[in-house]
Design a protein around this motif. Sequence first.
Motif, PDB file in Angstrom:
ATOM      1  N   GLU A   1       5.302   4.852  -1.137  1.00 17.31           N
ATOM      2  CA  GLU A   1       6.300   4.050  -0.411  1.00 17.31           C
ATOM      3  C   GLU A   1       5.653   2.816   0.206  1.00 17.31           C
ATOM      4  OE1 GLU A   1       9.332   7.647   0.936  1.00 17.31           O
ATOM      5  OE2 GLU A   1       7.508   7.291   2.110  1.00 17.31           O
ATOM      6  N   ARG A   2       4.446   2.959   0.692  1.00 18.51           N
ATOM      7  CA  ARG A   2       3.739   1.806   1.271  1.00 18.51           C
ATOM      8  C   ARG A   2       3.415   0.764   0.196  1.00 18.51           C
ATOM      9  NH1 ARG A   2      -0.490   5.062   4.722  1.00 18.51           N
ATOM     10  NH2 ARG A   2       0.996   6.266   5.905  1.00 18.51           N
ATOM     11  N   HIS A   3       3.013   1.236  -0.976  1.00 15.68           N
ATOM     12  CA  HIS A   3       2.744   0.293  -2.069  1.00 15.68           C
ATOM     13  C   HIS A   3       4.027  -0.448  -2.453  1.00 15.68           C
ATOM     14  CE1 HIS A   3      -1.464   0.961  -2.937  1.00 15.68           C
ATOM     15  NE2 HIS A   3      -1.279   2.272  -2.855  1.00 15.68           N
ATOM     16  N   ALA A   4       5.155   0.234  -2.427  1.00  9.21           N
ATOM     17  CA  ALA A   4       6.437  -0.412  -2.729  1.00  9.21           C
ATOM     18  C   ALA A   4       6.765  -1.480  -1.681  1.00  9.21           C
ATOM     19  CB  ALA A   4       7.557   0.631  -2.805  1.00  9.21           C
ATOM     20  N   ILE A   5       6.498  -1.186  -0.422  1.00  5.61           N
ATOM     21  CA  ILE A   5       6.728  -2.170   0.640  1.00  5.61           C
ATOM     22  C   ILE A   5       5.818  -3.377   0.429  1.00  5.61           C
ATOM     23  CG2 ILE A   5       6.462  -2.621   3.121  1.00  5.61           C
ATOM     24  CD1 ILE A   5       7.335   0.354   3.564  1.00  5.61           C
ATOM     25  N   LEU A   6       4.560  -3.133   0.098  1.00  7.68           N
ATOM     26  CA  LEU A   6       3.629  -4.237  -0.140  1.00  7.68           C
ATOM     27  C   LEU A   6       4.080  -5.100  -1.314  1.00  7.68           C
ATOM     28  CD1 LEU A   6       0.213  -2.424   0.471  1.00  7.68           C
ATOM     29  CD2 LEU A   6       1.375  -4.049   1.986  1.00  7.68           C
ATOM     30  N   ALA A   7       4.657  -4.475  -2.336  1.00 11.95           N
ATOM     31  CA  ALA A   7       5.180  -5.240  -3.482  1.00 11.95           C
ATOM     32  C   ALA A   7       6.351  -6.120  -3.045  1.00 11.95           C
ATOM     33  CB  ALA A   7       5.597  -4.294  -4.601  1.00 11.95           C
ATOM     34  N   LYS A   8       7.221  -5.592  -2.198  1.00 18.04           N
ATOM     35  CA  LYS A   8       8.340  -6.390  -1.676  1.00 18.04           C
ATOM     36  C   LYS A   8       7.829  -7.576  -0.859  1.00 18.04           C
ATOM     37  CE  LYS A   8      11.550  -2.515  -1.255  1.00 18.04           C
ATOM     38  NZ  LYS A   8      12.281  -1.672  -0.290  1.00 18.04           N
ATOM     39  N   ILE A   9       6.800  -7.328  -0.063  1.00 16.51           N
ATOM     40  CA  ILE A   9       6.220  -8.408   0.734  1.00 16.51           C
ATOM     41  C   ILE A   9       5.696  -9.515  -0.184  1.00 16.51           C
ATOM     42  CG2 ILE A   9       4.254  -9.010   2.216  1.00 16.51           C
ATOM     43  CD1 ILE A   9       4.603  -6.229   3.525  1.00 16.51           C
ATOM     44  N   ALA A  10       5.004  -9.136  -1.242  1.00 17.15           N
ATOM     45  CA  ALA A  10       4.471 -10.123  -2.186  1.00 17.15           C
ATOM     46  C   ALA A  10       5.595 -10.942  -2.806  1.00 17.15           C
ATOM     47  CB  ALA A  10       3.641  -9.424  -3.267  1.00 17.15           C
ATOM     48  N   GLU A  11       6.700 -10.285  -3.158  1.00 15.71           N
ATOM     49  CA  GLU A  11       7.858 -10.993  -3.714  1.00 15.71           C
ATOM     50  C   GLU A  11       8.440 -11.970  -2.699  1.00 15.71           C
ATOM     51  OE1 GLU A  11      10.722  -8.128  -5.068  1.00 15.71           O
ATOM     52  OE2 GLU A  11       9.279  -7.148  -6.389  1.00 15.71           O
TER      53      GLU A  11
END
Length: 83
Positions: free
Chosen positions: A65-75
């Motif tokens: 879930e944290r990796h998914a949040i980090l991906a959203k941040i990058a987007e």
Amino acid sequence: MSDDKLTADRLARQKRREERMRLLASGPPSPCISVCQMDPMTGYCIGCTRTIDEIRDWIISNPDERHAILAKIAERRAKAAER
């Protein structure tokens, strides 16, 4: 409240703390840079680009879930850079 109940409650609370600390240590670190202010226009923190819900849930999120949040941040940051 009985001493046994108090002891059991304390042990349960300590176990929950230990589990949270284990989860925190097992995944990517928080993107927080200690510039904590929500942008009213975007709804994102101006420091880490997370929503208030993502910030609140970070401590209880599993590594995926944290990796998914980090991906959203990058987007979000990529979109902001395009403007």
